[in-house]
Design a protein around this motif. Structure first.
Motif, mmCIF file in Angstrom:
data_model
loop_
_atom_site.group_PDB
_atom_site.id
_atom_site.type_symbol
_atom_site.label_atom_id
_atom_site.label_comp_id
_atom_site.label_asym_id
_atom_site.label_seq_id
_atom_site.Cartn_x
_atom_site.Cartn_y
_atom_site.Cartn_z
ATOM 1 N N TYR A 169 4.205 2.800 -3.528
ATOM 2 C CA TYR A 169 4.584 1.780 -4.512
ATOM 3 C C TYR A 169 4.045 2.096 -5.904
ATOM 4 N N GLU A 170 2.877 2.719 -5.970
ATOM 5 C CA GLU A 170 2.328 3.098 -7.280
ATOM 6 C C GLU A 170 3.208 4.149 -7.960
ATOM 7 N N ILE A 171 3.601 5.155 -7.204
ATOM 8 C CA ILE A 171 4.424 6.232 -7.770
ATOM 9 C C ILE A 171 5.762 5.691 -8.251
ATOM 10 N N ALA A 172 6.377 4.823 -7.470
ATOM 11 C CA ALA A 172 7.669 4.255 -7.875
ATOM 12 C C ALA A 172 7.555 3.561 -9.218
ATOM 13 N N GLN A 173 6.456 2.828 -9.439
ATOM 14 C CA GLN A 173 6.264 2.142 -10.720
ATOM 15 C C GLN A 173 5.921 3.125 -11.823
ATOM 16 N N THR A 190 -2.848 -2.073 4.619
ATOM 17 C CA THR A 190 -2.050 -1.660 5.785
ATOM 18 C C THR A 190 -0.722 -2.408 5.859
ATOM 19 N N GLN A 191 -0.531 -3.377 4.959
ATOM 20 C CA GLN A 191 0.679 -4.201 4.987
ATOM 21 C C GLN A 191 1.546 -3.889 3.769
ATOM 22 N N SER A 192 2.754 -3.411 4.006
ATOM 23 C CA SER A 192 3.616 -2.978 2.904
ATOM 24 C C SER A 192 3.921 -4.111 1.939
ATOM 25 N N GLU A 193 4.087 -5.335 2.458
ATOM 26 C CA GLU A 193 4.410 -6.450 1.569
ATOM 27 C C GLU A 193 3.241 -6.772 0.643
ATOM 28 N N ASP A 194 2.019 -6.589 1.135
ATOM 29 C CA ASP A 194 0.841 -6.816 0.291
ATOM 30 C C ASP A 194 0.766 -5.781 -0.829
ATOM 31 N N VAL A 195 0.993 -4.522 -0.491
ATOM 32 C CA VAL A 195 0.871 -3.457 -1.489
ATOM 33 C C VAL A 195 1.984 -3.564 -2.528
ATOM 34 N N GLU A 196 3.190 -3.866 -2.069
ATOM 35 C CA GLU A 196 4.298 -4.043 -3.013
ATOM 36 C C GLU A 196 4.016 -5.209 -3.951
ATOM 37 N N ALA A 197 3.491 -6.313 -3.400
ATOM 38 C CA ALA A 197 3.157 -7.479 -4.231
ATOM 39 C C ALA A 197 2.043 -7.140 -5.217
ATOM 40 N N VAL A 236 -5.202 6.311 6.311
ATOM 41 C CA VAL A 236 -4.036 7.185 6.084
ATOM 42 C C VAL A 236 -2.818 6.363 5.650
ATOM 43 N N LYS A 237 -2.406 5.429 6.499
ATOM 44 C CA LYS A 237 -1.248 4.602 6.128
ATOM 45 C C LYS A 237 -1.524 3.820 4.852
ATOM 46 N N GLY A 238 -2.756 3.328 4.681
ATOM 47 C CA GLY A 238 -3.083 2.559 3.485
ATOM 48 C C GLY A 238 -2.958 3.369 2.214
#
Length: 248
Positions: A124-128, A64-71, A115-117
């Motif tokens: 972030y997965e798609i961008a990579q 649920t935290q964007s910084e966690d998923v990006e990391a 949903v948000k998760g």
């Protein structure tokens, strides 16, 4: 099916379906990144894969935290050099109550995780994956994302959202080398179902045409297939793995 040289992220990989899928990916030769809020469980799965000759790391992650998923994605690339596969499995089921009795907190938590998760993970997965030239994503929906069930109204809504988001995102990236599908598990013998049934997940057996509940490994096998080149012409699909429940 082999995934040699591939790199996969599994959210909610510390138990149940996520754990079984992480182990299956490790056996298939993929480098596995287990994302989980519970550190002890996540580390245990990573160690199990390594002790059986596989490659795996654990990254503490709150989806649920964007910084966690990006990391999470950044650490995956730092460790393994790329990202090819993602199984967005993290989810909760909330309170089993009629809609008007649901609390605002429970609804917010369900929407945030389920949903948000999934949206944040795919973002972030798609961008990579676009930098790699493609990849495969599998989201964990549910038979609740295909039908309606009383006392599960909000959970059902979140899983319908996952099913719809999977379809739309699959169309958006169909010509950019990224396949996006979902699995729709029926009753599966997991800690989540055990809690939800008061300790007896097999009480759901009578609900299933095959007369039994499923095992986590049976979902893992479906995720493995959808993630592999064997499913190269499959995208935008939610695959029920439910012993026939959704055929009723």
């Amino acid at each position: 099916m082999e995934l040699n040289g591939k790199v996969a992220i599994i959210t909610g990989g510390g138990s149940g379906i996520g754990r079984a899928t992480a182990i299956a990916f490790g056996k298939a030769g993929a480098g596995v990144v287990i994302a989980n809020r519970n550190v002890e469980k996540g580390e245990e799965v990573a160690q199990f894969i390594r002790s059986n000759g596989g490659k795996a790391i654990f990254v503490k992650t709150d989806v649920t935290q964007s910084e966690d998923v990006e990391a999470l994605v950044n650490l995956t690339v730092k460790e393994f050099g790329r990202l090819d596969i993602a199984f967005n499995n993290a989810g909760i089921d909330g309170s089993h109550l009629p809609l008007a009795q649901q609390s605002e907190k429970d609804v917010t938590d369900l929407l945030d995780v389920n949903v948000k998760g999934v949206w944040l993970s795919m973002k972030y997965e798609i961008a990579q994956m676009l930098q790699n030239g493609g990849g495969a994503i599998v989201n964990n929906s549910s038979i609740f994302g295909l039908n309606g069930y009383p006392t599960w109204s909000v959970y059902t809504a979140t899983k319908h959202a996952v099913t719809g988001m999977t379809k739309a995102a699959a169309l958006e990236y169909a010509q950019q080398g990224i396949r996006i599908n979902a699995v729709g598990p029926g009753p599966i013998e997991t800690p989540l179902l055990e809690v939800g049934t008061g300790g007896n997940p097999h009480s759901y057996s009578g609900f299933v045409p095959m007369g039994r509940i499923g095992q986590p490994e049976e979902i893992a096998n479906a995720v493995l297939w959808l993630s592999s080149d064997s499913a190269s012409f499959v995208t935008g699909h939610t695959l029920p793995v439910d012993g026939g429940v959704s055929a009723q």
